[in-house]
Each structure stands twice: as structure tokens, then as C-alpha cells.
Design an enzyme around this catalytic site. Structure first.
Site: not given
Length: 475
Positions: A22, A27, A89, A119, A186
Site C-alpha cells: 500500500a 525514499r 488500506q 518490495d 526482523n
């Protein structure tokens, strides 16, 4: 009578997949949604979708937001409409909010849900299978895929207790100096039991500097509920890395290209004169003993046969090349089909389902569009063949043009077998040149030419019946 409660272990549950797609990706410095930027000629999200599809889930759910229509189109092109559903969303309030958008669709599902990011294009299906296996074998409520990085700056850290068990995930901005020293991070890839996921998500609060709902908080909530939460430590940080900047996108492109070329050299028996200056799609196939010269580009799902030479400056896209084909310098071949033992170029252009049959040859500055050139036929110089069918053993002289457009629509030109088309012939379609005929240099052919005829002039007229001449020679 009490209703019977049936307990379903994670190993028995069906699989749903959520792909988070979404965000804009600020960047990237782009007006285009990040997941639509291309890697290896395909959008980032297409790579993720392909890995997800190989797991054969019950459904792939894609969370969309920014440029939703374009993201949906890219996903549908990869997966088709049957296996995928889209969830909007409304506001970008963090990863937890993105997943919560799927609650109306999934909250009653007795499934395991695998959460991926749109991504992360290098993720392999083998890695995802190992993650699912780890999750199910440990009867987990949630499992996090982690990796160790030399420089973990910017990533959420995996905090463990003294027994090396999972405690929580802490984001970079909320981490203490000691927690910032942790190298295990993570990856943003998770498995959860669906019901437990949404139960925990309802209790997530935006108590962070960003004011966002963090999906990472779910793991700590589940653990506080007494649920088993595990970490699957993977050994390849690059595989699970996301693309956040154009510089990283270029690095991924280079990595994908190098891996593709290395595999073709070591396993496929293909020679690359200068691998660092050659582009090969990861989906392309190249046969053994083929030689690829510097600055060649082979894109999309192109297939190159065995024993071919692809010379410098040539670009081949979504085309099929047979065996022992020579493609000379600076050719452009798009959506076309070349049989074995053909020669093309230099500076030739084949497009829109152009086809060369075995042994055909096209040369300098020849353009072929939506046309076929028969077995052993040649068009060697400065020629345009559009909407044409060329027979076998026919020679097309320099400067020939099939005049296929009358200002309103395209028309067909048919040149039969064993024909000789003289230099600078204009063939005004629709027109047919019969078998064994010859056109004189500079002719403008506006009417069908009978077999075994010599025509010349503007407009071209029959000068001689070659069949009669042959009969005289026999007599």
C-alpha cells in the site's frame, strides 16, 4: 447439548498469504508506488507474487493503497484473477493498520497467514517453505523470520531472553543503546495463526514516535497471552532485504544479472565474452555453446538455442531464436521468431511477430514487421517488409518496400517461392507476386504478378513470360 469444539493444529490449517503493497516509498523519490518499480524487467511485487503462488495458498490477498489501480493491474498480470483478492488500506497508518484492513475478509478463517512485503523481490519459495515448516512443527501462534546483519542500522531488532527465547521486537527509533548493538533483525516476514493475529491486532496501540500501528507489537502481545512465539533465523540477509532507494534497486539489478549469467556459464555451457557488460533476464533461456558478446541485451522470456552468436549492441526481447543463428551487431528483435541456421543484421529490426524460417537471412538496415520470410530466402539491404508473406528461396533486392498502408488500413503483400525482387521495387499492397517471377529494378507493382513473369516499369507491366522462355530453352 454443548457444541463440540474442534481444535485445529497449525500443521492442519490452510494457508492464506497477505502481501503488503500500500505504501508510496518516499525514499525512492518517485511519483510511482515503490512496488511498481521494475527489477529484471518486472515490477518488484511481481517477484513476490510468483514466490507466493508457488506455495499454492488458498488465496493471495494484496493490501493496496497508493496507486491501487496500477498495483492491482501489475498483480493481475502476474497471477490472474482467480487466486488473488485486493484489500484497500484507507490510510497509511503503519503495518499493523495495513494487516488490520484484512480483518473483515480473514477474521473467521481457520488458517495460517503468511505476511510478505511487496518490495522484497529476491525472496525464494524454498525459504518460505522452511519458515512455514518451522512455524507448524513448533505449534506456534506466531513466527518471525530474522537474519543477522553486520550493519543493522534502521531495522527492528530481535530481543531475546537469557535462554535465547524471543522477547520482543524493538524498532530502531525506540531502541536503547544496548539494543542497538543487537545484529539480529526482523525481516518483516511473518507467520501467524489467523484468529490469534487479529485478536492481538485489536490491542495494538500507536505508542511510538511515528504514531503508527506496528505489526511487530503483535508478537509481544501473543507472548504475553501465553502463546508460543518463535523466530526462524535465516542465513541470507540479501534475500529478505527490501528495496528502499534507487541505489538499492540498482544493486539488486546487478546482483540478479550476475547470478543469472553465472548460472548460464557454470550450468548452461554459455560463453560470455564480457559478463560485466551484458544484460540477461532471469527468465531468459540460452542453449549451450552459444556466445554472447559485450553490450548484448536479452530481455523477458526470450529463448536462445544452441550454438548461437549474439553480437555486440543487439537487443532481443520476448523472442525465440533457434539453433546456430548468427545475430550480428546492433540488431533489435522484439516479439519475433527466428528458426535455426538464420542470419540477421547488422542493424536489422524485427518486430510484431516477425518470423524467419530456417536458413533465411536479413541484412543491413532491413526492417521486418508482422511478416514471415520463407526457408532460404534473403533480404540483405535497406528493405522494409511490413504485413508480408515471403515464400522460399526468394531474393529481395536492396531498397524494396512493401507499401502496406493506404492511409486508412494495412494490406497484405504475398511474394511466392523462387521470386527475384529487383532493387528499389515498390510493392503496393494488396498485391501478390507469383512463383518464379522477377521484378525489374525501380518497378512500382500495383497489380498481381502472374507466376513466371518478368515485370518492370511505373506502374509495372508484364515484359516477358519466363515460362515461355524456359520452354524455348528446352526446345
Amino acid at each position: 447439548m454443548q457444541k463440540e469444539v474442534r481444535l485445529i493444529r497449525p500443521s492442519d490449517r490452510s494457508l492464506d498469504i497477505l502481501i503488503l503493497a500500500a505504501g508510496l516509498g518516499t525514499r525512492m523519490k518517485s511519483g510511482k508506488a515503490k512496488v511498481l518499480h521494475q527489477l529484471g524487467g518486472r515490477p518488484l511485487i511481481a517477484h513476490v507474487c510468483r514466490a507466493a503462488e508457488l506455495l499454492k495458498p488458498g488465496k493471495i490477498h494484496v493490501i493496496v493503497g497508493h496507486q491501487a489501480d496500477k498495483v492491482e493491474a501489475a498483480v493481475l498480470e502476474e497471477l490472474g484473477p482467480k487466486r488473488v483478492a485486493f484489500i484497500k488500506q484507507a490510510q497509511q497508518l503503519g503495518t499493523g493498520d495495513a494487516v488490520m484492513s484484512a480483518r473483515p475478509t480473514l477474521h473467521d478463517a481457520e488458517s495460517t497467514v503468511l505476511i510478505l512485503s511487496g518490495d522484497v523481490p529476491l525472496i525464494r519459495v524454498e525459504t518460505l517453505r522452511l519458515l512455514l515448516k518451522h512455524h507448524r512443527e513448533n505449534n506456534s501462534g506466531g513466527t518471525i523470520l530474522s537474519v543477522r546483519m553486520e550493519n543493522p542500522t534502521g531495522y527492528g531488532r530481535i530481543v531475546r531472553d537469557q535462554q535465547d527465547r524471543f522477547l520482543r521486537i524493538v524498532e530502531q527509533k525506540e531502541a536503547s543503546p544496548e539494543e542497538k548493538q543487537i545484529r539480529e533483525i526482523n525481516s518483516g516476514i511473518y507467520c501467524f495463526e489467523t484468529g490469534k493475529l487479529f485478536s492481538a491486532l485489536e490491542r495494538v496501540q500507536p505508542k511510538n514516535q511515528q504514531g503508527e500501528y506496528y505489526l511487530t507489537d503483535v508478537a509481544e502481545i501473543l507472548r504475553s497471552d501465553g502463546e508460543e512465539v518463535n523466530v526462524y533465523l535465516h542465513n541470507d540477509a540479501r534475500e529478505v532485504s527490501g528495496v528502499n532507494t534507487r541505489a538499492e534497486l540498482a544493486e539488486f539489478e546487478n546482483l540478479l544479472r550476475r547470478n543469472t549469467i553465472r548460472g548460464l556459464m557454470l550450468e548452461g555451457g554459455v560463453t560470455f565474452i564480457d559478463p560485466s557488460h551484458t544484460y540477461i533476464s532471469a527468465e531468459a533461456e540460452i542453449g549451450r555453446d552459444s556466445i554472447i558478446y559485450p553490450d548484448a541485451q536479452i530481455e523477458g522470456t526470450s529463448v536462445i538455442g544452441e550454438g548461437c552468436e549474439i553480437r555486440s549492441g543487439t537487443r532481443i526481447s520476448n523472442s525465440r531464436i533457434g539453433n546456430n543463428v548468427l545475430i550480428k551487431d546492433h540488431c533489435l528483435i522484439v516479439d519475433s521468431d527466428i528458426d535455426s541456421n538464420c542470419s540477421v543484421g547488422p542493424f536489422a529490426h524485427l518486430r510484431m511477430n516477425a518470423r524467419l524460417e530456417e536458413g533465411a537471412a536479413v541484412g543491413n538496415f532491413v526492417e521486418i514487421k508482422k511478416s514471415s520470410v520463407g526457408r532460404g530466402s534473403k533480404a540483405m539491404h535497406l528493405t522494409y517488409l511490413g504485413d508480408a508473406t515471403i515464400g522460399e528461396q526468394t531474393n529481395i533486392g536492396a531498397g524494396t518496400v512493401t507499401c502496406n498502408y493506404d492511409g486508412r488500413q494495412k494490406h497484405q503483400t504475398v511474394i511466392e517461392d523462387n521470386v527475384k525482387i529487383g532493387s528499389d521495387t515498390m510493392l503496393v499492397a494488396p498485391v501478390r507476386v507469383g512463383r518464379g517471377s522477377v521484378t525489374g529494378a525501380g518497378s512500382v507493382v500495383t497489380r498481381d504478378v502472374p507466376p513466371d513473369s518478368l515485370v518492370a516499369g511505373v506502374p509495372a507491366v508484364i515484359k516477358k513470360h519466363l515460362g515461355e522462355r524456359n520452354d524455348e530453352k528446352k526446345g
